[in-house]
Design an enzyme around this catalytic site. Structure first.
Site, PDB file in Angstrom:
ATOM      1  N   ASN A 115      42.505  61.083  39.620  1.00 39.08           N
ATOM      2  CA  ASN A 115      41.759  62.216  39.069  1.00 39.08           C
ATOM      3  C   ASN A 115      42.018  63.513  39.834  1.00 39.08           C
ATOM      4  O   ASN A 115      41.918  64.600  39.276  1.00 39.08           O
ATOM      5  CB  ASN A 115      40.257  61.896  39.125  1.00 39.08           C
ATOM      6  CG  ASN A 115      39.370  63.098  38.832  1.00 39.08           C
ATOM      7  OD1 ASN A 115      39.382  63.631  37.723  1.00 39.08           O
ATOM      8  ND2 ASN A 115      38.616  63.556  39.835  1.00 39.08           N
ATOM      9  N   ARG A 171      34.317  66.752  34.005  1.00 35.88           N
ATOM     10  CA  ARG A 171      35.713  66.341  33.816  1.00 35.88           C
ATOM     11  C   ARG A 171      36.737  67.417  34.162  1.00 35.88           C
ATOM     12  O   ARG A 171      37.896  67.093  34.406  1.00 35.88           O
ATOM     13  CB  ARG A 171      35.905  65.860  32.377  1.00 35.88           C
ATOM     14  CG  ARG A 171      35.164  64.544  32.159  1.00 35.88           C
ATOM     15  CD  ARG A 171      35.133  64.125  30.727  1.00 35.88           C
ATOM     16  NE  ARG A 171      34.523  62.802  30.601  1.00 35.88           N
ATOM     17  CZ  ARG A 171      34.137  62.265  29.455  1.00 35.88           C
ATOM     18  NH1 ARG A 171      34.299  62.927  28.335  1.00 35.88           N
ATOM     19  NH2 ARG A 171      33.602  61.064  29.422  1.00 35.88           N
ATOM     20  N   ASP A 210      39.858  54.898  39.956  1.00 38.34           N
ATOM     21  CA  ASP A 210      38.841  55.650  40.683  1.00 38.34           C
ATOM     22  C   ASP A 210      38.403  56.886  39.879  1.00 38.34           C
ATOM     23  O   ASP A 210      39.207  57.485  39.171  1.00 38.34           O
ATOM     24  CB  ASP A 210      39.438  56.093  42.031  1.00 38.34           C
ATOM     25  CG  ASP A 210      38.474  56.906  42.858  1.00 38.34           C
ATOM     26  OD1 ASP A 210      37.456  56.345  43.284  1.00 38.34           O
ATOM     27  OD2 ASP A 210      38.736  58.115  43.066  1.00 38.34           O
ATOM     28  N   HIS A 214      35.270  61.098  35.627  1.00 39.61           N
ATOM     29  CA  HIS A 214      35.629  62.506  35.822  1.00 39.61           C
ATOM     30  C   HIS A 214      36.901  62.902  35.080  1.00 39.61           C
ATOM     31  O   HIS A 214      37.450  63.974  35.318  1.00 39.61           O
ATOM     32  CB  HIS A 214      35.755  62.801  37.317  1.00 39.61           C
ATOM     33  CG  HIS A 214      34.437  62.669  38.029  1.00 39.61           C
ATOM     34  ND1 HIS A 214      33.449  63.622  37.934  1.00 39.61           N
ATOM     35  CD2 HIS A 214      33.919  61.672  38.789  1.00 39.61           C
ATOM     36  CE1 HIS A 214      32.390  63.230  38.630  1.00 39.61           C
ATOM     37  NE2 HIS A 214      32.656  62.052  39.154  1.00 39.61           N
ATOM     38  N   GLU A 246      36.022  52.909  37.370  1.00 43.29           N
ATOM     39  CA  GLU A 246      34.807  53.267  38.092  1.00 43.29           C
ATOM     40  C   GLU A 246      33.874  54.027  37.171  1.00 43.29           C
ATOM     41  O   GLU A 246      34.281  55.001  36.583  1.00 43.29           O
ATOM     42  CB  GLU A 246      35.116  54.141  39.311  1.00 43.29           C
ATOM     43  CG  GLU A 246      33.871  54.466  40.104  1.00 43.29           C
ATOM     44  CD  GLU A 246      34.054  55.571  41.134  1.00 43.29           C
ATOM     45  OE1 GLU A 246      33.142  55.774  41.932  1.00 43.29           O
ATOM     46  OE2 GLU A 246      35.088  56.247  41.138  1.00 43.29           O
TER      47      GLU A 246
END
Ligand SMILES: *[C@@H]1O[C@H](CO)[C@@H](O)[C@H](O)[C@H]1NC(C)=O
Ligand SMILES: *[C@@H]1O[C@H](CO)[C@@H](O)[C@H](O)[C@H]1NC(C)=O
Length: 246
Positions: A115, A171, A210, A214, A246
């Site tokens: 991310n 995000r 992970d 987001h 996640e």
């Protein structure tokens, strides 16, 4: 035709949700922060004899070095490149772990930090020795530059996520100052997929994604759609990586 399509869909779902563990081996253990050499020994001495199916490992890619506080666990969640050296070990040791664990039927699941890169403001050299400058968003070891981050897209005042009820902020903005990758860009998607495919070729069985909440689901899908089938030395042809988020 309808039934055929239904079965095809069910089949695809089964493939996607199969954890890629061997029959009867239903448990995966998380060896947080272990060294690759120690994980390999653990597979051979303890996990395989006791019927474990896999190990989730800490992120294997190059990360920021933090000394104050002294090497906190969260430095592993601040990528600097996709080279495979961290305090858990280098690429040779990583490959040795994957091979030895696979050989005794224990599969490796990688914690994939895709991310973001490291926190804003840091700079210097990271765990593989790669130079980077987070102030200018320069990560030459990938390479990523300022064009590859979401600064223009984020609408919060500080550039960080301020309001967790605003899905766009969650995000598009920085999670606790971590530089937020522009995953809508074809180039960024290709670098992330290249990293994950490199690990697939080495012989990993899947990924824990992970910070999944987001990222936009469409961006995550676009990356996952680029992943190769697993290495046929260890898995049957056509096996997809197991993905959990996640
Ligand atoms: C990887 O680490 C091992 C163990 O510390 C070391 O012997 C080896 O030289 C390293 N390999 C590379 C390519 O750095
Ligand atoms: C699959 O793994 C084997 C054994 O480690 C390796 O020799 C081979 O190159 C890998 N395949 C790919 C496509 O990387």
């Amino acid at each position: 035709m309808g039934l055929y399509l239904l079965l095809l869909t069910v089949g695809a779902c089964w493939a996607q949700h199969h954890p890629n563990t061997l029959p009867g081996r239903t448990s995966v253990v998380h060896l947080f922060e272990w060294r690759w050499a120690d994980v390999a020994l653990e597979c051979e001495r303890s996990l395989a004899p006791n019927g474990f199916g896999g190990v989730q490992i800490s992120p294997p890619n190059e990360n920021l070095i933090i000394t104050n506080p002294w090497h906190p666990w969260w430095e592993r969640y601040q990528p600097v490149s996709y080279k495979l050296c961290t305090r858990s070990g280098n690429e040779t040791e990583f490959r040795d772990m994957v091979t030895r664990c696979n050989r005794v039927g224990v599969h490796i699941y990688v914690d994939a930090v895709i991310n973001h890169m490291c926190g804003a403001g840091a700079g210097g050299h990271a765990t593989c020795g790669s130079y980077f400058n987070a102030k200018t968003e320069d990560f030459p070891a990938v390479p990523y530059s300022g064009w590859d981050f979401n600064d223009g897209k984020c609408k919060s005042g500080s550039g960080n996520i301020e309001d967790y009820h605003d899905i766009s902020q969650v995000r598009d903005c920085r999670l606790v100052s971590l530089l937020d990758l522009a995953l809508e860009k074809d180039y960024v998607r290709s670098k992330v997929a290249e990293y994950m495919n490199y690990l697939i070729d080495i012989g990993v069985a899947g990924f824990r994604i992970d910070a999944a909440k987001h990222m936009w689901p469409g961006d995550v899908k676009a990356i996952l759609d680029r992943l190769k089938d697993l290495n046929t030395t260890w898995f049957s042809a056509g096996t997809k990586p197991f993905i959990y988020q996640e």
